[in-house]
Design an enzyme around this catalytic site. Structure first.
Site, PDB file in Angstrom:
ATOM      1  N   ASP B  13       0.832  -1.212   0.000  1.00 50.27           N
ATOM      2  CA  ASP B  13       0.000   0.000   0.000  1.00 50.27           C
ATOM      3  C   ASP B  13       0.860   1.253   0.000  1.00 50.27           C
ATOM      4  O   ASP B  13       0.525   2.256  -0.649  1.00 50.27           O
ATOM      5  CB  ASP B  13      -0.922  -0.027   1.223  1.00 50.27           C
ATOM      6  N   HIS B 200      -7.804  -0.321   9.043  1.00 50.07           N
ATOM      7  CA  HIS B 200      -6.737   0.278   8.221  1.00 50.07           C
ATOM      8  C   HIS B 200      -6.949   1.791   8.221  1.00 50.07           C
ATOM      9  O   HIS B 200      -7.835   2.292   7.539  1.00 50.07           O
ATOM     10  CB  HIS B 200      -6.852  -0.297   6.806  1.00 50.07           C
ATOM     11  N   HIS B 202      -5.649   5.873   7.927  1.00 49.95           N
ATOM     12  CA  HIS B 202      -4.698   6.849   7.403  1.00 49.95           C
ATOM     13  C   HIS B 202      -4.552   7.958   8.454  1.00 49.95           C
ATOM     14  O   HIS B 202      -5.366   8.073   9.360  1.00 49.95           O
ATOM     15  CB  HIS B 202      -5.207   7.408   6.079  1.00 49.95           C
ATOM     16  N   CYS B 233      -1.613  10.511  -0.011  1.00 51.20           N
ATOM     17  CA  CYS B 233      -3.051  10.538  -0.282  1.00 51.20           C
ATOM     18  C   CYS B 233      -3.236  11.019  -1.706  1.00 51.20           C
ATOM     19  O   CYS B 233      -2.877  12.146  -2.024  1.00 51.20           O
ATOM     20  CB  CYS B 233      -3.748  11.477   0.697  1.00 51.20           C
ATOM     21  N   ASN B 242      -1.056   6.443   4.979  1.00 53.89           N
ATOM     22  CA  ASN B 242      -1.172   5.457   6.049  1.00 53.89           C
ATOM     23  C   ASN B 242      -0.541   5.935   7.357  1.00 53.89           C
ATOM     24  O   ASN B 242       0.473   6.618   7.372  1.00 53.89           O
ATOM     25  CB  ASN B 242      -0.443   4.170   5.638  1.00 53.89           C
TER      26      ASN B 242
END
Lengths: 298, 298
Positions: B13, B200, B202, B233, B242
């Site tokens: 990711d 998950h 951010h 982002c 993240n």
């Protein structure tokens, strides 16, 4: 929790940890902040210009700044001489600082914590006689960069002392971003709540909003924050300092907690702060916008 | 809370949202992470190279990476074709994503949420027949950058559907950093907990650790995090993506929550990640060091 009182510290604590900026820019920032709906602003500090050249123009800045009705302005002072200057300039809310750790107090104020407490006792009397109020900020409350963990009972003892000496309010400073939810919980479990308590967090290690959330759950409703996250960490070049006001307001408003602050006006002030210091500030909400700001789909 | 399971997602990711880096660097990062004590790593994704050129070398990277005993490695796939590639490469833990908001699903996967759910149903059967397990990641669970707030009941309906279809685990993706403590509380109040849940987050708007703290209090013990905060982002240039693994671990260890991870080894991996992508990553703990790292007083 219906209401939180945020004190904006960008003009003082923020700018004090940035490269010096002109007095006119400080006034512009203060005036922009006064229009956001924030109810408290730490405006300037009255310190020796050799110690902190960033604040040498405190009198000039304060004289030129708009004093908005409904906003409480406060000034930080290191000692009674500074308190006299602040009172003479028209401030009635005086903040004075003492570190919970002796090493930090010596570095910061060139005397022991015990000596600072003696000075503060006299300062409180003098300010009270002049009709002002005194907030004692206990720096390194969540840890000292030199000594490491600070025993919360040591902080509690300092609070008991300054309250006995007449302090009107107490603040706990997360001076170098060592606060964590655990340390917040531990400290709030042992300190007196006889006087109003304000918490001052840094976001140096990402825990700023987690700390505020923890404190909210423990009944605290007064927090410092700095526009854009203005102000760095003197011990870690490039690291973040104060928690950003717009990040705090953004989270609180989403929770239904009122602050009286207009987030859009706050973001305008943050953009001004970035232009004034000429660097990208660490605020995520400034960078990405509030979560309610949508992206066009096509 | 004695134990939290962190899945490191930086290699997939994180790097997927950075400029492309050589396969050899990906292998070095994977190997460094495998030595930190982390027990789960999202290693690669098997996607069409035109869609995501950053992951075109997934087979090469995975073949060269050290498979550490005690580490569970997973691969993200967009569809059954990707799942077959992942299974052929030796993965048994497959992740597949669907967005709770239709607009985001169409942007991301070029089909409706309903169509994706049909595809996922077939994918689960196929992976199960091959002896693998499937985690369904529900993207935009805390808000959609195009549609705004996402009704938690919509997310709950998707969860019920994929669990009925045999999903082994469910993850909730804070795809563009719209999660807040309030949204976490609301979502966890309505979604099924019949299967393991992973969150998950951010840190786009500063709420990363506050969200994790909220989820911990609500009994969640599995979280994604990305080394150094790797990955930006896509909707807000310069904004954080993240939550940084070392910030999560730093807060958890301070709380006495075990992760099995060596923070020093993690910081070494974060430094490597910075060298690989050639930019300063947003992790505060990487910048300032852990709160236990003291400054010399003299």
């Amino acid at each position: 929790m219906a209401n939180v009182s945020i004190r904006e510290v960008g003009p003082r604590d923020g700018l004090q940890n940035e490269d010096p900026v002109p007095a006119s820019d400080k006034v512009r920032l203060l005036d922009a902040l006064s229009r956001t709906g924030v109810r408290r602003i730490e405006a300037v500090s009255f310190v020796h210009p050799r110690a902190i050249p960033q604040m040498a123009d405190a009198d000039e800045v304060w004289a030129a700044a708009t004093k908005a009705p409904g906003v409480r302005y406060s000034a930080l002072v290191p000692n009674s001489r500074g308190a006299r200057r602040a009172l003479a300039a028209g401030f009635t809310e005086i903040e004075v600082v003492v570190s919970a750790s002796d090493t930090h107090n010596r570095k910061n104020l060139n005397r022991s914590t015990a000596e600072s407490l003696e000075d503060i006792s006299a300062l409180i009397d003098e300010v009270h006689r002049a009709g002002g109020t005194v907030e004692v900020i206990v720096a390194t409350s969540f840890g000292c960069p030199y000594e490491g963990d600070v025993d919360p009972r040591r902080v509690a003892t300092i609070v008991d002392r300054v309250l006995a000496d007449g302090a009107d309010r107490v603040a706990f400073g997360d001076t170098t971003g060592m606060a964590t939810p655990r340390r917040v919980t531990e400290l709030l479990g042992v300190v007196s709540r006889k006087a109003p308590i304000l918490l001052h967090f840094h976001n140096t290690r990402g825990t700023g909003l987690a700390n505020i959330l923890t404190a909210l759950e423990l009944g605290i409703s007064e927090f410092d924050a700095s526009i854009g996250g203005l102000g760095g960490c003197p011990y870690a070049p490039g690291a973040s300092g104060n928690v950003a006001t717009e990040e705090v307001v953004h989270m609180l408003h989403d929770m239904g907690v009122e602050t009286g602050i207009d987030l859009d006006a706050l973001l305008e002030a943050a953009e001004l702060a970035e232009r004034i210091v000429g660097r990208t500030l660490p605020s995520g909400v400034l960078r990405a916008g509030p979560r309610t700001r949508l992206v066009a789909a096509s």
